[in-house]
Design an enzyme around this catalytic site. Sequence first.
Site, PDB file in Angstrom:
ATOM      1  N   CYS A   2      -0.595 -20.938  10.761  1.00  0.00           N
ATOM      2  CA  CYS A   2      -0.853 -19.507  10.924  1.00  0.00           C
ATOM      3  C   CYS A   2      -2.290 -19.268  10.527  1.00  0.00           C
ATOM      4  CB  CYS A   2       0.025 -18.671   9.989  1.00  0.00           C
ATOM      5  SG  CYS A   2       1.778 -18.732  10.396  1.00  0.00           S
ATOM      6  N   GLY A  28      -2.290 -20.186  15.662  1.00  0.00           N
ATOM      7  CA  GLY A  28      -0.956 -19.694  15.975  1.00  0.00           C
ATOM      8  C   GLY A  28      -0.987 -18.793  17.183  1.00  0.00           C
ATOM      9  N   ASN A 102      -0.106 -17.715   5.316  1.00  0.00           N
ATOM     10  CA  ASN A 102      -0.252 -19.013   5.982  1.00  0.00           C
ATOM     11  C   ASN A 102       0.236 -20.082   5.015  1.00  0.00           C
ATOM     12  OD1 ASN A 102      -3.095 -21.159   6.730  1.00  0.00           O
ATOM     13  ND2 ASN A 102      -1.037 -21.263   7.515  1.00  0.00           N
ATOM     14  N   GLY A 103       1.180 -20.890   5.468  1.00  0.00           N
ATOM     15  CA  GLY A 103       1.735 -21.940   4.610  1.00  0.00           C
ATOM     16  C   GLY A 103       3.246 -21.816   4.588  1.00  0.00           C
ATOM     17  N   CYS A 238      -4.714 -29.801   2.638  1.00  0.00           N
ATOM     18  CA  CYS A 238      -4.144 -30.569   3.752  1.00  0.00           C
ATOM     19  C   CYS A 238      -5.268 -31.273   4.504  1.00  0.00           C
ATOM     20  CB  CYS A 238      -3.419 -29.589   4.666  1.00  0.00           C
ATOM     21  SG  CYS A 238      -3.013 -30.249   6.286  1.00  0.00           S
ATOM     22  N   TYR A 244      -7.120 -32.436  12.660  1.00  0.00           N
ATOM     23  CA  TYR A 244      -6.644 -31.813  13.902  1.00  0.00           C
ATOM     24  C   TYR A 244      -6.684 -30.295  13.922  1.00  0.00           C
ATOM     25  CZ  TYR A 244      -3.248 -29.822  17.161  1.00  0.00           C
ATOM     26  OH  TYR A 244      -2.650 -29.042  18.112  1.00  0.00           O
TER      27      TYR A 244
HETATM   28  P1  AMP Z   1       2.924 -36.370  20.776  1.00  0.00           P
HETATM   29  O1  AMP Z   1       2.959 -36.244  22.247  1.00  0.00           O
HETATM   30  O2  AMP Z   1       4.185 -35.805  20.163  1.00  0.00           O
HETATM   31  O3  AMP Z   1       2.634 -37.745  20.284  1.00  0.00           O
HETATM   32  O4  AMP Z   1       1.754 -35.413  20.244  1.00  0.00           O
HETATM   33  C1  AMP Z   1       0.456 -35.889  20.060  1.00  0.00           C
HETATM   34  C2  AMP Z   1      -0.531 -34.820  20.442  1.00  0.00           C
HETATM   35  O5  AMP Z   1      -0.228 -33.596  19.797  1.00  0.00           O
HETATM   36  C3  AMP Z   1      -1.946 -35.193  20.046  1.00  0.00           C
HETATM   37  O6  AMP Z   1      -2.750 -35.022  21.186  1.00  0.00           O
HETATM   38  C4  AMP Z   1      -2.336 -34.211  18.949  1.00  0.00           C
HETATM   39  O7  AMP Z   1      -3.655 -33.730  19.133  1.00  0.00           O
HETATM   40  C5  AMP Z   1      -1.343 -33.099  19.088  1.00  0.00           C
HETATM   41  N1  AMP Z   1      -0.816 -32.618  17.810  1.00  0.00           N
HETATM   42  C6  AMP Z   1      -0.686 -33.269  16.661  1.00  0.00           C
HETATM   43  N2  AMP Z   1      -0.105 -32.505  15.717  1.00  0.00           N
HETATM   44  C7  AMP Z   1       0.151 -31.330  16.301  1.00  0.00           C
HETATM   45  C8  AMP Z   1       0.737 -30.127  15.855  1.00  0.00           C
HETATM   46  N3  AMP Z   1       1.207 -29.994  14.632  1.00  0.00           N
HETATM   47  N4  AMP Z   1       0.808 -29.118  16.753  1.00  0.00           N
HETATM   48  C9  AMP Z   1       0.358 -29.245  17.987  1.00  0.00           C
HETATM   49  N5  AMP Z   1      -0.197 -30.365  18.472  1.00  0.00           N
HETATM   50  C10 AMP Z   1      -0.297 -31.395  17.646  1.00  0.00           C
END
Ligand code: AMP
Length: 491
Positions: A2, A28, A102-103, A238, A244
């Site tokens: 968030c 978000g 947020n959290g 975090c 990311y």
């Molecule tokens: P997956 O297809 O499940 O392996 O997702 C990997 C992809 O999701 C990578 O390209 C990451 O950049 C992205 N990603 C990683 N963590 C998250 C997250 N919490 N929410 C949305 N995207 C994510």
Amino acid sequence: MCGVFGIFNHPEAANLAYLGLHALQHRGQESAGIATSDGDQLSLHRGMGHVIDVFPPEQLARLKGDNAIGHVRYSTAGGSMLKNAQPIAVEYSRGSIAIGHNGNLTNADTVRESLEARGSIFQSTSDTEAIVHLIAMSQQKSPEDRIADALSHVKGAYSLLCLTPTSMIAVRDPMGFRPLCLGRMPGGGAYTVASEPSSFDLIGAEYIRDIEPGELVVVTKSGVKTARPFAESARSMCIFEYVYFARPDSTLDGISVYEARKNLGRKLALIHPVEADVVVPVPDSGVPATIGYSEASGIPFELGLMRSHYVGRTFIEPQQSIRHFGVRLKLNPISSVLKGKRVVIVDDSLIRGTTSRKIVKMVRAAGATEVHMRISSPPTKWPCYYGIDTPTRAELIASTHSVEEINQYITSDTLAYLPLEAMHEAVLQARRPALGANGNGNGNGNGHARSLPVISDPKRLESFCHACWTGEYPVEFTPPPKQRQMRLLDI
Ligand code: AMP
């Protein structure tokens, strides 16, 4: 997942909150809301969807007052529904208050159960509502003391922003899981608080400094006061925010997100080199790490995958069916870059493996002769209980499969991850020299930065939460958060 934004003492508070939220939209996309105060009354509007859709101009114009807080939400606790949108605003015996959070709280269920046993009635399934009840029940007098008292009963992650008719109160949990920073509009007088300083740039605000873990900041017409109502605790920002989640143009706790990501890529190239013709990012989040990988390896950087910016992030649609086709919808290969080439693809993380598998197939179909996957973080094995949306452990491919098994599943020629220690080093090496000043290259935060306490012990910066890779959770959660079902459906 968030974002919170607030501004106090500015005639265009609602408009600036709208812009501030816009710059936090990546945190978000499910719902957005703004609460304003005119010194007497609070006004609130919330809706499902993106900031731009929730706040048409006529809606913004109805939000009166010089003070505003706003929130963008992606549900990590509580379902995706309007009832759970934030800010939450209530009236209680001492007046009115709006809250954006947020959290994730790790003891929200226990707190809620004990409040319900004492007669509290909940309107939503969001863990934030427990804080609202605790504030209302507190015996303390001032809003800030009530908030501190309420928060002494909760555990977990919170970067919290509250608005009363006459004050804006920002609090960061004692471990500092989620970011929160303080800024000021030019000319002084108006202060602003945001999850990330990149939102200050958009509204022309000057970054002052990050709010410290365990710090409570009160903004009123007379200025800014700060307090530390909680016992000192080990810092656990975090680290995935750097890998990311946060925007690359943000500097969080003195560490540039962009530089951190580039460093991650550099280390990845040094630790896991490969002979290749091009290195290609998974856009957008993989771009800075790929620049670093290219720089350190000498392999040319190319944009081999085009991203459509008109769909959200693949995770953002909560339903599995939508997420699957989302990868195709979002990315398209550029065959002139890939055809006949040995390709390294860099992504920031691999969660279920769905994205990587599709990308590898896509890149091969576009003519690549070899495809080497490089991930700029370690294998994700554990769910996050502090506010990042991760699937259950069973869905995390690395929790049950070795790197080689994952390599086979995603059909790459080789797969390698960045080790934990290297990730730590990469992030720490991106620390900017001067804390408390010019965190985002915008303004210098003079005078005010000095009149507010600065980071007391720089050593405290060195610990991060890395539970999603190691399973070492800095705050216990008993029992693990579960999704509560509303039995009252307001359709
Ligand atoms: P997956 O297809 O499940 O392996 O997702 C990997 C992809 O999701 C990578 O390209 C990451 O950049 C992205 N990603 C990683 N963590 C998250 C997250 N919490 N929410 C949305 N995207 C994510």
